[in-house]
Design a protein around this motif. Structure first.
Motif, short mmCIF file in Angstrom:
data_model
loop_
_atom_site.label_atom_id
_atom_site.label_comp_id
_atom_site.label_asym_id
_atom_site.label_seq_id
_atom_site.Cartn_x
_atom_site.Cartn_y
_atom_site.Cartn_z
N ALA A 1 0.80 -1.22 0.00
CA ALA A 1 0.00 0.00 0.00
C ALA A 1 0.84 1.28 0.00
N GLU A 2 1.90 1.32 0.79
CA GLU A 2 2.71 2.55 0.83
C GLU A 2 3.37 2.81 -0.51
N ARG A 3 3.91 1.76 -1.14
CA ARG A 3 4.53 1.91 -2.46
C ARG A 3 3.51 2.34 -3.51
N ILE A 4 2.30 1.77 -3.42
CA ILE A 4 1.22 2.15 -4.34
C ILE A 4 0.88 3.63 -4.14
N GLY A 5 0.81 4.06 -2.88
CA GLY A 5 0.51 5.46 -2.58
C GLY A 5 1.55 6.40 -3.14
N GLU A 6 2.83 6.02 -3.03
CA GLU A 6 3.91 6.85 -3.59
C GLU A 6 3.78 6.96 -5.11
N LEU A 7 3.47 5.84 -5.76
CA LEU A 7 3.28 5.87 -7.20
C LEU A 7 2.04 6.68 -7.58
N ALA A 8 0.99 6.60 -6.79
CA ALA A 8 -0.22 7.38 -7.05
C ALA A 8 0.07 8.88 -7.03
N VAL A 9 0.86 9.32 -6.05
CA VAL A 9 1.24 10.74 -5.98
C VAL A 9 2.02 11.12 -7.23
N GLU A 10 2.94 10.26 -7.63
CA GLU A 10 3.73 10.53 -8.84
C GLU A 10 2.84 10.61 -10.08
N LEU A 11 1.88 9.69 -10.20
CA LEU A 11 0.98 9.71 -11.35
C LEU A 11 0.13 10.97 -11.36
N ASP A 12 -0.36 11.38 -10.19
CA ASP A 12 -1.13 12.63 -10.10
C ASP A 12 -0.29 13.81 -10.58
N ASN A 13 0.98 13.83 -10.19
CA ASN A 13 1.87 14.92 -10.60
C ASN A 13 2.17 14.89 -12.09
N VAL A 14 2.45 13.71 -12.63
CA VAL A 14 2.76 13.56 -14.05
C VAL A 14 1.56 13.97 -14.90
N ASP A 15 0.37 13.55 -14.48
CA ASP A 15 -0.83 13.84 -15.25
C ASP A 15 -1.40 15.23 -14.97
N GLY A 16 -0.92 15.86 -13.89
CA GLY A 16 -1.39 17.20 -13.57
C GLY A 16 -2.79 17.25 -13.00
N GLU A 17 -3.28 16.13 -12.48
CA GLU A 17 -4.61 16.10 -11.88
C GLU A 17 -4.68 14.96 -10.87
N PRO A 18 -5.53 15.11 -9.84
CA PRO A 18 -5.67 14.04 -8.85
C PRO A 18 -6.54 12.90 -9.37
N GLY A 19 -6.54 11.79 -8.65
CA GLY A 19 -7.45 10.69 -8.97
C GLY A 19 -6.82 9.48 -9.59
N ALA A 20 -5.49 9.35 -9.53
CA ALA A 20 -4.84 8.19 -10.14
C ALA A 20 -5.15 6.89 -9.42
N SER A 21 -5.45 6.98 -8.13
CA SER A 21 -5.67 5.79 -7.30
C SER A 21 -7.13 5.72 -6.91
N GLN A 22 -7.76 4.55 -7.15
CA GLN A 22 -9.19 4.44 -6.92
C GLN A 22 -9.58 3.03 -6.50
N LEU A 23 -10.43 2.95 -5.48
CA LEU A 23 -11.07 1.71 -5.08
C LEU A 23 -12.52 1.82 -5.52
N GLN A 24 -12.93 0.92 -6.40
CA GLN A 24 -14.22 1.05 -7.08
C GLN A 24 -15.15 -0.10 -6.71
N VAL A 25 -16.40 0.25 -6.42
CA VAL A 25 -17.47 -0.73 -6.21
C VAL A 25 -18.47 -0.51 -7.33
N VAL A 26 -18.83 -1.59 -8.03
CA VAL A 26 -19.81 -1.49 -9.12
C VAL A 26 -20.92 -2.49 -8.84
#
Length: 158
Positions: free
Chosen positions: A76-101
């Motif tokens: 989880a911590e490594r995933i969180g670090e990558l999520a922050v990086e993805l948000d920064n690279v893409d310039g928007e939040p929301g890279a990490s998501q837990l989805q219920v359908v």
């Protein structure tokens, strides 16, 4: 009533492909989505997506969440670090998501079990065994560590 439901955790990006996310995490996804694989311009889907899923029939949302979180919690911590990086690279939040359908009246869904009394009480229609769910402390901690949003979508089939 018939109910079909599943849960997934996803990392998504406009820039990094699911293969690059896999290489960074060292975790093979259950499913991937390739940006622009259906339509190139404008790209549909709009983002690359790396997914860990639970589509097991007969489980409540709580149980499906637990299976996904159990598979990823140690990372989880490594995933969180990558999520922050993805948000920064893409310039928007929301890279990490837990989805219920959840889809109501889906032909591939599960019907209500009216045959087994619960604690001696008769079951009545409309009290589907898959309805209702909660998020426990471990799932909340996973959301915090992975910097994930919780998204719940419910649809009627048709």
């Amino acid at each position: 009533m018939i109910v079909s439901q599943y849960v997934y955790f996803a990392l998504s990006s406009n820039q990094l492909s699911a293969a690059e996310i896999t290489a960074r995490l060292g975790i093979e996804p259950d499913e991937i989505v390739v940006r622009g694989s259906r339509v190139a311009c404008p790209p549909r889907p709009t983002r690359h997506r790396w997914k860990i899923t639970c589509r097991k029939r007969g489980l409540t949302v709580d149980e499906q969440l637990k299976r996904v979180v159990d598979r990823l919690f140690d990372h989880a911590e490594r995933i969180g670090e990558l999520a922050v990086e993805l948000d920064n690279v893409d310039g928007e939040p929301g890279a990490s998501q837990l989805q219920v359908v959840r889809v109501f009246e889906h032909p591939d869904g599960e019907g209500e079990d009216l045959t087994s009394p619960v604690e001696g009480l008769e079951k009545l229609p409309g009290q589907h065994q898959l309805l209702g769910w909660h998020v426990d402390a471990r799932v909340l901690e996973f959301l915090r560590l992975t910097r994930a949003e919780l998204d719940v979508d419910e649809y009627a089939y048709g």
